[in-house]
Design a protein around this motif. Sequence first.
Motif, PDB file in Angstrom:
ATOM      1  N   SER A 255       0.832  -1.214   0.000  1.00  0.00           N
ATOM      2  CA  SER A 255       0.000   0.000   0.000  1.00  0.00           C
ATOM      3  C   SER A 255       0.857   1.251   0.000  1.00  0.00           C
ATOM      4  CB  SER A 255      -0.928  -0.004   1.219  1.00  0.00           C
ATOM      5  OG  SER A 255      -1.792  -1.118   1.208  1.00  0.00           O
ATOM      6  N   GLY A 256       1.948   1.212   0.784  1.00  0.00           N
ATOM      7  CA  GLY A 256       2.851   2.363   0.817  1.00  0.00           C
ATOM      8  C   GLY A 256       3.511   2.614  -0.527  1.00  0.00           C
ATOM      9  N   GLU A 258       2.262   1.814  -3.481  1.00  0.00           N
ATOM     10  CA  GLU A 258       1.232   2.335  -4.387  1.00  0.00           C
ATOM     11  C   GLU A 258       1.020   3.830  -4.166  1.00  0.00           C
ATOM     12  OE1 GLU A 258      -1.959  -0.238  -3.367  1.00  0.00           O
ATOM     13  OE2 GLU A 258      -1.418  -1.779  -4.840  1.00  0.00           O
ATOM     14  N   ARG A 259       1.063   4.263  -2.898  1.00  0.00           N
ATOM     15  CA  ARG A 259       0.919   5.696  -2.621  1.00  0.00           C
ATOM     16  C   ARG A 259       2.135   6.478  -3.105  1.00  0.00           C
ATOM     17  NH1 ARG A 259      -1.101   3.605   2.250  1.00  0.00           N
ATOM     18  NH2 ARG A 259       0.901   3.985   3.291  1.00  0.00           N
ATOM     19  N   SER A 260       3.321   5.939  -2.842  1.00  0.00           N
ATOM     20  CA  SER A 260       4.537   6.680  -3.205  1.00  0.00           C
ATOM     21  C   SER A 260       4.685   6.831  -4.712  1.00  0.00           C
ATOM     22  CB  SER A 260       5.776   5.987  -2.616  1.00  0.00           C
ATOM     23  OG  SER A 260       6.028   4.750  -3.256  1.00  0.00           O
ATOM     24  N   ARG A 262       2.650   7.653  -6.717  1.00  0.00           N
ATOM     25  CA  ARG A 262       1.846   8.784  -7.193  1.00  0.00           C
ATOM     26  C   ARG A 262       2.425  10.134  -6.777  1.00  0.00           C
ATOM     27  NH1 ARG A 262      -2.343   5.062  -5.608  1.00  0.00           N
ATOM     28  NH2 ARG A 262      -2.605   6.104  -3.594  1.00  0.00           N
ATOM     29  N   THR A 263       3.620  10.136  -6.198  1.00  0.00           N
ATOM     30  CA  THR A 263       4.201  11.385  -5.706  1.00  0.00           C
ATOM     31  C   THR A 263       5.439  11.802  -6.503  1.00  0.00           C
ATOM     32  OG1 THR A 263       5.690  10.321  -4.104  1.00  0.00           O
ATOM     33  CG2 THR A 263       3.427  10.769  -3.384  1.00  0.00           C
ATOM     34  N   TYR A 266       8.844  10.689  -4.750  1.00  0.00           N
ATOM     35  CA  TYR A 266       9.355   9.342  -5.048  1.00  0.00           C
ATOM     36  C   TYR A 266      10.121   9.337  -6.362  1.00  0.00           C
ATOM     37  CZ  TYR A 266       9.608   4.667  -6.896  1.00  0.00           C
ATOM     38  OH  TYR A 266      10.091   3.526  -7.472  1.00  0.00           O
TER      39      TYR A 266
END
Length: 327
Positions: A255-256, A258-260, A262-263, A266
Amino acid sequence: DLEDQLRLLATKIAYPRWDEALFARAKAATLGGYDLAFASASSRGRREFPGFTRPGDSRWQPLGKDVIAATELQDVRAFFDPLLASGPIEAIIVGDVDLETAVAAMKKTIAALPARAPAPEAAGARQVETPAPNPKPAVFTHEGDPTQAFAVIGWSTLGGPGRIEDKRALSLAANMFQVRLFDRFRETEGGTYSPSVRSSTSEEFPGWGIFYAAAEIRPGSADAFFRAAREILADLAAKPAEADEFERAQNPVKSGIERSLRTNAYWLNALEDWTTQPARIEEVRSYLADYSALTAEDVRSAVAKYVADAGDWSMLVLPAKEGASGD
């Protein structure tokens, strides 16, 4: 505007400015806060850890107050000026911009700088070692709360490029180790302390990689902490984790990631060194897939192969009144 930002960066590269007043303020702040590194167990531990885990290498050893006080701006310039004037420039643009616009802006700015000589590299610069196994911890002292200590136990693993699946398996193993160590602490210490476990490897230094656990503890709990860490590591190497434990470790990591992904932060980090290490491109592409594909047996195998047989090393920060010395 993208082109203006790149022009500013190009100017800073071509004409670096050294501000005497800024240097003086930074130096004064460093000296003013120097004693804080000795004011608690954890702060002393943070001060010593980089040098302890890279023994004999002055690049990571903590500086004494006398060295800081004697350092002048010309000393800093003598070190950095040749480095800033040589070596390739790698420019990374992340954000809402199309490729053609980015390339055009780059050609007018960063890419228009004069050709640069190769960056100098001292002989042996990449020869960084990890601590030798030792059953006795290296001991340091702090001047703070006499009921507080700080302990680290670690194992040397692997460094250099490649073997990315094994490195990622060790990172997941560290997450599982941390949960087990926390549960053990909750039983024996009443949940007072929160241990931290990490797997850290270097792409640049082929001889450097470590797997370690650290925590603030009571001064009398060091032996119990070291014993618990060794037992947990041996168990991780001996048999795969149960399915539910493995999922509890793996799912938050996925999950982490997948979030990163999108930034911008990262991607700024992930794109670094692609021009000199093209293998990293595939490593970035496989980031989520690798962690999703890991099994409990992959983690057990990596711990058994790279950690369990290495022999451990440790460091301990005790209250100064205990009479231990690590200066």
